[in-house]
Design a protein around this motif. Structure first.
Motif, PDB file in Angstrom:
ATOM      1  N   GLN A  28     -32.092  17.975 -42.954  1.00  0.00           N
ATOM      2  CA  GLN A  28     -33.066  17.096 -42.319  1.00  0.00           C
ATOM      3  C   GLN A  28     -32.379  16.138 -41.347  1.00  0.00           C
ATOM      4  N   LEU A  29     -33.178  15.575 -40.456  1.00  0.00           N
ATOM      5  CA  LEU A  29     -32.667  14.743 -39.373  1.00  0.00           C
ATOM      6  C   LEU A  29     -31.915  13.521 -39.909  1.00  0.00           C
TER       7      LEU A  29
ATOM      8  N   PRO B  26     -31.706   4.337 -39.835  1.00  0.00           N
ATOM      9  CA  PRO B  26     -30.715   5.100 -40.599  1.00  0.00           C
ATOM     10  C   PRO B  26     -29.915   6.004 -39.664  1.00  0.00           C
ATOM     11  N   GLY B  27     -29.001   6.773 -40.200  1.00  0.00           N
ATOM     12  CA  GLY B  27     -28.227   7.707 -39.368  1.00  0.00           C
ATOM     13  C   GLY B  27     -27.253   6.977 -38.467  1.00  0.00           C
TER      14      GLY B  27
ATOM     15  N   TYR C  56     -23.025   2.939 -37.081  1.00  0.00           N
ATOM     16  CA  TYR C  56     -22.517   1.945 -36.132  1.00  0.00           C
ATOM     17  C   TYR C  56     -22.291   0.598 -36.810  1.00  0.00           C
ATOM     18  N   ALA C  57     -23.133   0.252 -37.779  1.00  0.00           N
ATOM     19  CA  ALA C  57     -23.076  -1.068 -38.408  1.00  0.00           C
ATOM     20  C   ALA C  57     -21.987  -1.187 -39.464  1.00  0.00           C
TER      21      ALA C  57
ATOM     22  N   VAL D 225     -32.367  -1.328 -43.646  1.00  0.00           N
ATOM     23  CA  VAL D 225     -32.214  -0.008 -43.050  1.00  0.00           C
ATOM     24  C   VAL D 225     -33.158   0.956 -43.747  1.00  0.00           C
ATOM     25  N   GLY D 226     -33.742   1.860 -42.979  1.00  0.00           N
ATOM     26  CA  GLY D 226     -34.637   2.854 -43.559  1.00  0.00           C
ATOM     27  C   GLY D 226     -33.892   3.864 -44.415  1.00  0.00           C
ATOM     28  N   LYS D 227     -34.601   4.400 -45.398  1.00  0.00           N
ATOM     29  CA  LYS D 227     -34.009   5.459 -46.213  1.00  0.00           C
ATOM     30  C   LYS D 227     -33.862   6.730 -45.381  1.00  0.00           C
ATOM     31  N   PRO D 228     -32.844   7.540 -45.672  1.00  0.00           N
ATOM     32  CA  PRO D 228     -32.715   8.820 -44.963  1.00  0.00           C
ATOM     33  C   PRO D 228     -33.912   9.724 -45.256  1.00  0.00           C
TER      34      PRO D 228
END
Length: 568
Positions: free
Chosen positions: A109-110, A72-73, A78-79, A97-100
């Motif tokens: 949060q990051l 993520p992020g 980029y994608a 993709v992972g969840k935020p």
């Protein structure tokens, strides 16, 4: 009980996904470990954008879905361009993709951004996979969404923490992708319209790829002219006298409209008719004789009014078309003259020259390339002047042979998309045609091609400019700005990358032809120069500006009246 990551990978394999493009990171190392354990082919790209373009090329070359995997992020952002390219160009892919981060009670949060809201306009759909979900069913649903109707990208947001642990195996029923079926009345009306048409035209898009052979036989037996959208070129070999060879970049829209005006039925099959597919919406498709068939709900009859709009796969209506036995009444000389006119660029296009032992025109270069390519080769372009020239002069002879970015036109697409195509087609040759500007964006993927044992030939057109934009600036302003490139020494670059290098025009006889069949990547530099017409363009523009500035309004209006009188 079973590990969620393992089940996810097994589910991907079960629906036919065998290749994943992406970049691993802290948030998805468990996912990539699952890829390793499952023997899914995992291709590391230089960055997530290139990985997304690879997944695009994989589907465009074969119609088979690949997966894209990022963190993520920043990996997600980029994608995004690759997802947009896929959405606008009807490319099916599964994006993992992972969840935020969502730790309760904590703000800032990051890498926490609203991925769903950002990506939603670029996706065909978005599904979640986490605790309590039926892994296999969610993957089947995502795959069905990505492949049914108009193919497109589907995002799977993964709860990595939940998938890392054991998850209960749900008892779900096998999932069948929904395919819209035409009604009996629609099929009967189509058959009747087609049976009595004396001068029908087939207008084919990517949705007709699955029926390429049947449509080719139908056109040949009944003598029906075939017009395609740019992304469907080759669905009927352009060597066939019935393949009109229209492409908007040849500038012959008026000529193809003459053919369409003369038709009494225009049968649009599997074509969305977006901007590029409709020549900037300038095709004339009369509502009284246009029939539109497309599998995606809401597409048939959307851009152009149709006398009959059917939501169905082309395969579902082929029997209605194949029931006809009588030839059309198209005059042979009209079809011949139309075909000749459509395959010749309109006017006198301003084009560069190709340097070598002797200078070549663009038409001569692409005629050479067509003759040099092995049978079954796939040609992938980037976005830029070279794509314009390719589409003007290259003859496509089979479905999915010519792959170009269409309604999104991303620079940097060509080389990574060609790698994805090569990994999909196996032994069939693949050629990437890229401009030097596009190569600066994605040239590092040559290392990916080498590492992944993906032999392909990459032609880099080296003119030291963003040439298409420079010509536009010259034509509009008489000057160019911010388009000059600083290019590397391609021979030294190829040597550093460990790939073979050839400079076009300096090679020994047969050297490039042999390289096109090589078992290793090769970089071919094509030196491009300005023609006399190009050099004259800024001078002409400046002269016109001076004349307009010095000429009074009265004189200018008088000249306009004279020109209008002459054109009557």
């Amino acid at each position: 009980m079973a590990d969620g990551i393992s089940r996810l990978c097994a589910a991907l394999r079960a629906v036919g996904v065998d290749c994943v493009f992406g970049v691993p990171g802290t948030q998805n190392v468990l996912l990539f470990e699952g890829f390793r354990r499952s023997n899914l082919r995992t291709v590391l790209a230089s960055h997530e954008l290139a990985a997304a373009f690879m997944a695009n090329g994989h589907f465009r070359a074969t119609g088979r879905i690949a997966a894209l995997a990022t963190i993520p992020g920043p990996g997600f952002t980029y994608a995004l361009t690759g997802l947009a390219e896929a959405r606008l160009d009807s490319v099916g892919l599964l994006y993992l993709v992972g969840k935020p981060a969502t730790q309760p009670g904590r703000r800032f949060q990051l890498q926490a951004i609203d991925q769903r809201a950002i990506a939603a306009p670029l996706l065909k759909g978005c599904l979640s996979l986490g605790a309590g979900d039926d892994v296999e069913q969610v993957v089947r649903d995502a795959f069905a969404m990505a492949t049914s109707g108009e193919p497109g990208p589907v995002m799977l947001e993964l709860d990595m923490a939940a998938l890392a642990g054991e998850m209960p195996v749900a008892r779900s029923e096998p999932h069948a992708a929904h395919s819209p079926v035409p009604s009996e009345d629609e099929v009967a009306r189509l058959a009747a319209l087609f049976a009595r048409a004396e001068r029908p035209v087939l207008l084919l898009g990517q949705g007709a790829f699955g029926c390429a052979d049947r449509l080719g036989a139908l056109a040949t037996v009944l003598r029906i002219p075939v017009v395609t959208t740019p992304t469907a070129r080759g669905i009927l070999s352009e060597a066939n006298p019935l393949a009109m060879g229209f492409d908007p970049l040849r500038g012959n829209t008026a000529a193809v409209n003459g053919l369409l005006d003369a038709a009494d039925l225009i049968l649009g099959l599997g074509c969305k008719l977006g901007h590029n597919g409709s020549a900037g919406f300038e095709l004339r498709l009369g509502a009284d004789r246009f029939v539109h068939v497309d599998a995606e709900p809401g597409v048939a009859g959307a851009t152009y009014d149709a006398t009959l709009a059917i939501t169905a796969r082309v395969e579902e209506v082929m029997s209605a078309l194949e029931s006809r036995r009588t030839e059309t009444t198209w005059p042979a000389d009209q079809l011949r003259d139309t075909r000749v006119g459509l395959r010749r660029p309109a006017g006198r296009p301003t084009e560069p020259v190709i340097h070598g032992r002797t200078s070549m025109t663009a038409a001569e270069f692409f005629a050479w390339l067509r003759a040099a390519l092995p049978s079954g080769a796939t040609v992938v372009t980037d976005s830029g002047m070279h794509q314009i020239l390719t589409r003007r002069y290259f003859e496509a002879r089979s479905a999915r042979e010519l792959i170009v970015p269409s309604d999104f036109q991303s620079m940097g697409f060509g080389l990574p998309a060609a790698i994805g195509a090569k990994l999909a087609v196996g032994d069939r040759p693949v050629v990437a045609l890229v401009g030097d500007g596009g190569f600066l964006m994605s040239g590092m993927e040559l290392l990916t091609a080498r590492r992944e044992d993906a032999p392909l030939a990459t032609f880099v057109f080296n003119d030291g400019q963003l040439n298409q934009i420079r010509l536009q600036q010259w034509a509009a302003f008489g000057h160019a700005h911010a388009v000059q490139l600083l290019n590397p020494d391609y021979r030294l670059l190829a040597d550093a990358f460990g790939v073979s290098y050839i400079r076009f025009g300096d090679e020994a006889p047969g050297e490039i032809e042999q390289a096109l069949r090589s078992a290793a990547p090769v970089l071919i530099e094509v030196r491009v120069g300005d023609s006399f017409a190009m050099r004259a363009l800024p001078v002409t523009t400046v002269a016109k500006d001076i004349a307009r500035a010095t000429m009074g309004t009265t004189v200018r209006n008088w000249l306009k009246r004279v020109r209008r009188a002459r054109n009557r």
